[in-house]
Design a protein around this motif. Structure first.
Motif, PDB file in Angstrom:
ATOM      1  N   LEU A 149       0.819  -1.209   0.000  1.00 47.27           N
ATOM      2  CA  LEU A 149       0.000   0.000   0.000  1.00 47.27           C
ATOM      3  C   LEU A 149       0.853   1.260   0.000  1.00 47.27           C
ATOM      4  O   LEU A 149       1.815   1.373   0.760  1.00 47.27           O
ATOM      5  N   ASP A 150       0.483   2.194  -0.858  1.00 42.94           N
ATOM      6  CA  ASP A 150       0.976   3.556  -0.722  1.00 42.94           C
ATOM      7  C   ASP A 150       0.433   4.089   0.606  1.00 42.94           C
ATOM      8  O   ASP A 150      -0.586   3.601   1.111  1.00 42.94           O
ATOM      9  N   LEU A 151       1.092   5.078   1.187  1.00 38.37           N
ATOM     10  CA  LEU A 151       0.581   5.657   2.433  1.00 38.37           C
ATOM     11  C   LEU A 151      -0.298   6.885   2.174  1.00 38.37           C
ATOM     12  O   LEU A 151      -1.440   6.951   2.619  1.00 38.37           O
ATOM     13  N   GLY A 152       0.233   7.886   1.450  1.00 32.58           N
ATOM     14  CA  GLY A 152      -0.500   9.135   1.268  1.00 32.58           C
ATOM     15  C   GLY A 152      -1.811   8.972   0.536  1.00 32.58           C
ATOM     16  O   GLY A 152      -1.842   8.524  -0.614  1.00 32.58           O
ATOM     17  N   ASN A 153      -2.910   9.315   1.206  1.00 32.57           N
ATOM     18  CA  ASN A 153      -4.278   9.244   0.694  1.00 32.57           C
ATOM     19  C   ASN A 153      -4.737   7.827   0.350  1.00 32.57           C
ATOM     20  O   ASN A 153      -5.749   7.639  -0.329  1.00 32.57           O
ATOM     21  N   THR A 165       6.177   4.057   0.063  1.00 33.26           N
ATOM     22  CA  THR A 165       5.841   5.469   0.017  1.00 33.26           C
ATOM     23  C   THR A 165       7.005   6.325  -0.458  1.00 33.26           C
ATOM     24  O   THR A 165       8.150   6.094  -0.069  1.00 33.26           O
ATOM     25  N   ASN A 166       6.691   7.277  -1.323  1.00 33.35           N
ATOM     26  CA  ASN A 166       7.649   8.319  -1.680  1.00 33.35           C
ATOM     27  C   ASN A 166       7.579   9.387  -0.606  1.00 33.35           C
ATOM     28  O   ASN A 166       6.549  10.062  -0.458  1.00 33.35           O
ATOM     29  N   THR A 167       8.651   9.546   0.138  1.00 33.84           N
ATOM     30  CA  THR A 167       8.626  10.546   1.195  1.00 33.84           C
ATOM     31  C   THR A 167      10.047  10.920   1.592  1.00 33.84           C
ATOM     32  O   THR A 167      11.010  10.537   0.920  1.00 33.84           O
ATOM     33  N   ASN A 168      10.180  11.664   2.654  1.00 32.58           N
ATOM     34  CA  ASN A 168      11.454  12.204   3.101  1.00 32.58           C
ATOM     35  C   ASN A 168      11.602  11.969   4.598  1.00 32.58           C
ATOM     36  O   ASN A 168      10.658  11.550   5.269  1.00 32.58           O
ATOM     37  N   ILE A 210      10.425   2.996   2.431  1.00 34.55           N
ATOM     38  CA  ILE A 210      10.395   4.461   2.416  1.00 34.55           C
ATOM     39  C   ILE A 210      11.465   4.970   1.453  1.00 34.55           C
ATOM     40  O   ILE A 210      12.644   4.612   1.578  1.00 34.55           O
ATOM     41  N   SER A 211      11.053   5.791   0.502  1.00 34.76           N
ATOM     42  CA  SER A 211      11.942   6.157  -0.600  1.00 34.76           C
ATOM     43  C   SER A 211      13.268   6.747  -0.135  1.00 34.76           C
ATOM     44  O   SER A 211      14.324   6.415  -0.682  1.00 34.76           O
ATOM     45  N   ASN A 212      13.235   7.613   0.857  1.00 37.92           N
ATOM     46  CA  ASN A 212      14.495   8.250   1.263  1.00 37.92           C
ATOM     47  C   ASN A 212      15.419   7.271   1.988  1.00 37.92           C
ATOM     48  O   ASN A 212      16.612   7.539   2.119  1.00 37.92           O
ATOM     49  N   GLU A 213      14.875   6.141   2.422  1.00 36.93           N
ATOM     50  CA  GLU A 213      15.704   5.127   3.085  1.00 36.93           C
ATOM     51  C   GLU A 213      16.271   4.115   2.086  1.00 36.93           C
ATOM     52  O   GLU A 213      17.380   3.617   2.273  1.00 36.93           O
ATOM     53  N   ILE A 214      15.516   3.824   1.023  1.00 37.57           N
ATOM     54  CA  ILE A 214      15.984   2.831   0.045  1.00 37.57           C
ATOM     55  C   ILE A 214      16.650   3.486  -1.158  1.00 37.57           C
ATOM     56  O   ILE A 214      17.237   2.789  -2.004  1.00 37.57           O
ATOM     57  N   GLY A 215      16.547   4.820  -1.259  1.00 35.36           N
ATOM     58  CA  GLY A 215      17.195   5.531  -2.359  1.00 35.36           C
ATOM     59  C   GLY A 215      16.526   5.345  -3.700  1.00 35.36           C
ATOM     60  O   GLY A 215      17.115   5.603  -4.751  1.00 35.36           O
ATOM     61  N   LEU A 216      15.268   4.920  -3.680  1.00 36.73           N
ATOM     62  CA  LEU A 216      14.486   4.693  -4.898  1.00 36.73           C
ATOM     63  C   LEU A 216      13.087   5.254  -4.669  1.00 36.73           C
ATOM     64  O   LEU A 216      12.581   5.240  -3.548  1.00 36.73           O
TER      65      LEU A 216
END
Length: 202
Positions: free
Chosen positions: A8-12, A109-112, A135-141
């Motif tokens: 699942l995506d998180l945002g919305n 999720t794409n996030t920071n 989490i995108s900022n943790e996996i670099g993708l």
């Protein structure tokens, strides 16, 4: 092929978000017309770099300062940035315990780092049923990069066709479908519940 995992995506999809709240706060503390933020902000290269962990929020805030031609303290930038969150999407959140009993359950999720720290702290209960958060900022993708979805499938050791993926962004859904993932778009937050009930035995 039988569904083994739910992604699942998180945002919305799980947690409500609204960027207008961010802009409203920055507008008020900087005495800048609200439309400046709506017309000048975009998902640009620095935004994507921030979400991939390549730059920190302080660096990104300098970019925002130039973009909007305003000066704020770092605390004001951060406080406004965290105005993003509204309320959890409870119709979906309430299904998560049942999903977790029958399927592997993950978030992508794409996030920071600022936002990730916030939702891990403020929504730890709502997120407690996930086996893992990608989490995108943790996996670099970040989505919709094919490598992002390939990384997840490899990590969870499943074929793409064994994964049901829900996201509110059409571009992300199409990218996942291209790789063979069973991806569905959540056009409105409330749609997630119906999609999950349609595809899963819960």
């Amino acid at each position: 092929m039988e569904i083994k995992a739910v992604l699942l995506d998180l945002g919305n999809v799980v947690l409500g978000v609204d960027f207008r709240r961010v802009f409203k706060y920055w507008s008020e503390v900087s005495s800048t017309p609200l439309n400046i933020f709506h017309t000048h902000w975009s998902i640009d290269k620095p935004y994507e770099s921030h979400e991939k962990g390549q730059i920190d929020f302080e660096t990104y805030s300098h970019h925002l300062s130039t973009t909007f031609d305003i000066t704020l303290t770092l605390d004001q930038w951060i406080t406004g940035w965290n105005q993003l969150w509204t309320q959890p999407v409870m119709s979906t959140v309430n299904l998560l315990p049942r999903i977790a009993e029958n399927y592997q359950l993950y978030a992508l999720t794409n996030t920071n780092r600022i936002h990730a720290n916030f939702f891990k702290r403020e929504y730890c209960s709502e997120l407690s049923n996930f086996n893992h958060l990608f989490i995108s900022n943790e996996i670099g993708l970040r989505k919709p990069e094919p490598e992002c979805f390939e990384f997840v499938c490899e990590y969870i050791d499943l074929q793409p066709s064994q994964v049901l993926f829900l996201d509110d962004t059409k571009m992300h859904v199409l990218a996942a479908q291209t790789l063979g993932i069973l991806a569905q778009q959540v056009e409105k937050p409330q749609d997630g519940e119906q999609i999950l009930n349609d595809f899963l035995e819960i």
